[in-house]
Motif scaffolding. Sequence first.
Motif, short mmCIF file in Angstrom:
data_model
loop_
_atom_site.label_atom_id
_atom_site.label_comp_id
_atom_site.label_asym_id
_atom_site.label_seq_id
_atom_site.Cartn_x
_atom_site.Cartn_y
_atom_site.Cartn_z
N VAL A 150 6.95 6.14 48.97
CA VAL A 150 7.78 5.11 49.57
C VAL A 150 7.10 4.64 50.86
CG1 VAL A 150 10.06 4.61 50.56
CG2 VAL A 150 9.86 6.16 48.60
N ASP A 151 6.96 3.32 51.01
CA ASP A 151 6.28 2.80 52.20
C ASP A 151 7.22 2.70 53.41
OD1 ASP A 151 7.75 0.39 52.02
OD2 ASP A 151 6.10 -0.71 51.08
N LYS A 152 6.70 2.26 54.54
CA LYS A 152 7.48 2.21 55.78
C LYS A 152 8.65 1.23 55.71
CE LYS A 152 4.49 -1.23 57.89
NZ LYS A 152 3.55 -1.53 58.94
N ASN A 153 8.64 0.34 54.72
CA ASN A 153 9.75 -0.60 54.53
C ASN A 153 10.78 -0.11 53.53
OD1 ASN A 153 8.61 -2.60 56.30
ND2 ASN A 153 7.12 -3.01 54.68
N GLY A 154 10.61 1.14 53.08
CA GLY A 154 11.54 1.71 52.12
C GLY A 154 11.33 1.28 50.68
N LYS A 155 10.18 0.69 50.41
CA LYS A 155 9.86 0.19 49.06
C LYS A 155 9.03 1.19 48.28
CE LYS A 155 11.66 -3.90 49.67
NZ LYS A 155 12.83 -4.31 48.93
N ASP A 156 9.31 1.30 46.98
CA ASP A 156 8.49 2.14 46.10
C ASP A 156 7.07 1.62 46.09
OD1 ASP A 156 10.77 3.54 45.45
OD2 ASP A 156 10.90 2.79 43.40
N MET A 157 6.13 2.55 46.19
CA MET A 157 4.71 2.18 46.19
C MET A 157 4.19 2.22 44.75
SD MET A 157 3.61 4.24 49.64
CE MET A 157 1.87 3.92 49.44
N ILE A 158 4.71 1.29 43.95
CA ILE A 158 4.29 1.14 42.56
C ILE A 158 3.51 -0.16 42.48
CG2 ILE A 158 5.05 0.79 40.19
CD1 ILE A 158 7.55 2.43 40.88
N THR A 159 2.24 -0.06 42.13
CA THR A 159 1.38 -1.24 42.06
C THR A 159 1.16 -1.58 40.59
OG1 THR A 159 0.29 -0.50 44.07
CG2 THR A 159 -0.81 -2.24 42.82
N LEU A 160 1.58 -2.77 40.21
CA LEU A 160 1.44 -3.20 38.82
C LEU A 160 0.10 -3.87 38.60
CD1 LEU A 160 5.01 -4.67 38.29
CD2 LEU A 160 4.19 -2.39 37.75
N SER A 161 -0.37 -3.80 37.38
CA SER A 161 -1.60 -4.46 36.98
C SER A 161 -1.43 -5.97 37.13
CB SER A 161 -1.92 -4.11 35.53
OG SER A 161 -2.90 -4.97 35.01
N LYS A 162 -2.49 -6.64 37.55
CA LYS A 162 -2.44 -8.10 37.66
C LYS A 162 -2.30 -8.75 36.29
CE LYS A 162 -5.18 -8.32 41.89
NZ LYS A 162 -5.38 -6.92 42.15
N ASN A 163 -2.71 -8.06 35.24
CA ASN A 163 -2.69 -8.63 33.90
C ASN A 163 -1.44 -8.29 33.10
OD1 ASN A 163 -5.28 -9.64 34.37
ND2 ASN A 163 -6.21 -7.72 33.71
N ASP A 164 -0.69 -7.27 33.53
CA ASP A 164 0.45 -6.83 32.73
C ASP A 164 1.49 -6.18 33.64
OD1 ASP A 164 2.25 -5.70 30.92
OD2 ASP A 164 0.69 -4.96 29.59
N ALA A 165 2.63 -6.80 33.78
CA ALA A 165 3.70 -6.31 34.66
C ALA A 165 4.34 -5.03 34.16
CB ALA A 165 4.76 -7.39 34.85
N GLU A 166 3.96 -4.57 32.99
CA GLU A 166 4.51 -3.32 32.44
C GLU A 166 3.52 -2.17 32.54
OE1 GLU A 166 7.69 -2.70 31.23
OE2 GLU A 166 8.08 -4.64 32.16
N VAL A 167 2.39 -2.39 33.21
CA VAL A 167 1.34 -1.38 33.32
C VAL A 167 0.99 -1.19 34.80
CG1 VAL A 167 -1.05 -0.81 32.70
CG2 VAL A 167 0.41 -1.99 31.06
N LEU A 168 0.79 0.08 35.18
CA LEU A 168 0.41 0.37 36.56
C LEU A 168 -1.05 0.01 36.80
CD1 LEU A 168 2.09 3.86 36.95
CD2 LEU A 168 2.85 1.69 37.92
N ASP A 169 -1.34 -0.44 38.01
CA ASP A 169 -2.71 -0.69 38.42
C ASP A 169 -3.42 0.65 38.49
OD1 ASP A 169 -5.08 -1.07 39.95
OD2 ASP A 169 -4.20 -2.81 40.93
N PRO A 170 -4.58 0.81 37.84
CA PRO A 170 -5.27 2.10 37.85
C PRO A 170 -5.79 2.52 39.21
CG PRO A 170 -6.62 0.43 36.77
CD PRO A 170 -5.28 -0.20 37.05
N ASP A 171 -5.78 1.61 40.19
CA ASP A 171 -6.32 1.93 41.51
C ASP A 171 -5.26 2.38 42.52
OD1 ASP A 171 -8.96 1.42 40.79
OD2 ASP A 171 -8.70 -0.73 41.15
N GLY A 172 -4.04 2.61 42.08
CA GLY A 172 -3.05 3.12 43.04
C GLY A 172 -1.63 2.79 42.65
N GLY A 173 -0.69 3.32 43.44
CA GLY A 173 0.72 3.09 43.18
C GLY A 173 1.19 3.83 41.96
N ASP A 174 0.95 5.12 41.90
CA ASP A 174 1.21 5.90 40.71
C ASP A 174 2.61 6.49 40.67
OD1 ASP A 174 -1.43 5.68 39.54
OD2 ASP A 174 -2.10 6.94 41.19
N ILE A 175 3.02 6.88 39.48
CA ILE A 175 4.27 7.59 39.24
C ILE A 175 3.89 8.97 38.75
CG2 ILE A 175 6.43 7.64 37.95
CD1 ILE A 175 6.01 4.58 37.48
#
Length: 123
Positions: free
Chosen positions: A79-104
Amino acid sequence: MIKTNKISLKTAKKWAKEWRDDEASYNKYFECRAFTIPLNDLKEVIGEGAVAARAYLGVEKTKVEGENVFIEKLMFVGVDKNGKDMITLSKNDAEVLDPDGGDIYDATVPCPEVCDVDSPLNG
């Protein structure tokens, strides 16, 4: 190499939905009391630059010898300083996590199965 317990966004969403859909009746039949959480996995979540960690409840529905088996899950995100989940989605697919960060992370083992039977909290 240290094993990570990262899971996909699709899996996390499926488990969370399963928990929300079944939670009212689920707890009448199953006895999840606690979770064991490896410290290394918490360090991974915090190591992303998070100011906190957030845990989501989920349940994995699987089959064992033809029978439905439900395994409780506690999924972690930074969770970041603004209280938001640090989940980074892929630029190509909103249902896939970006492999470079923002993991679950799924790093938990439910009790019962792994429990302290002598704990006053497990009675």
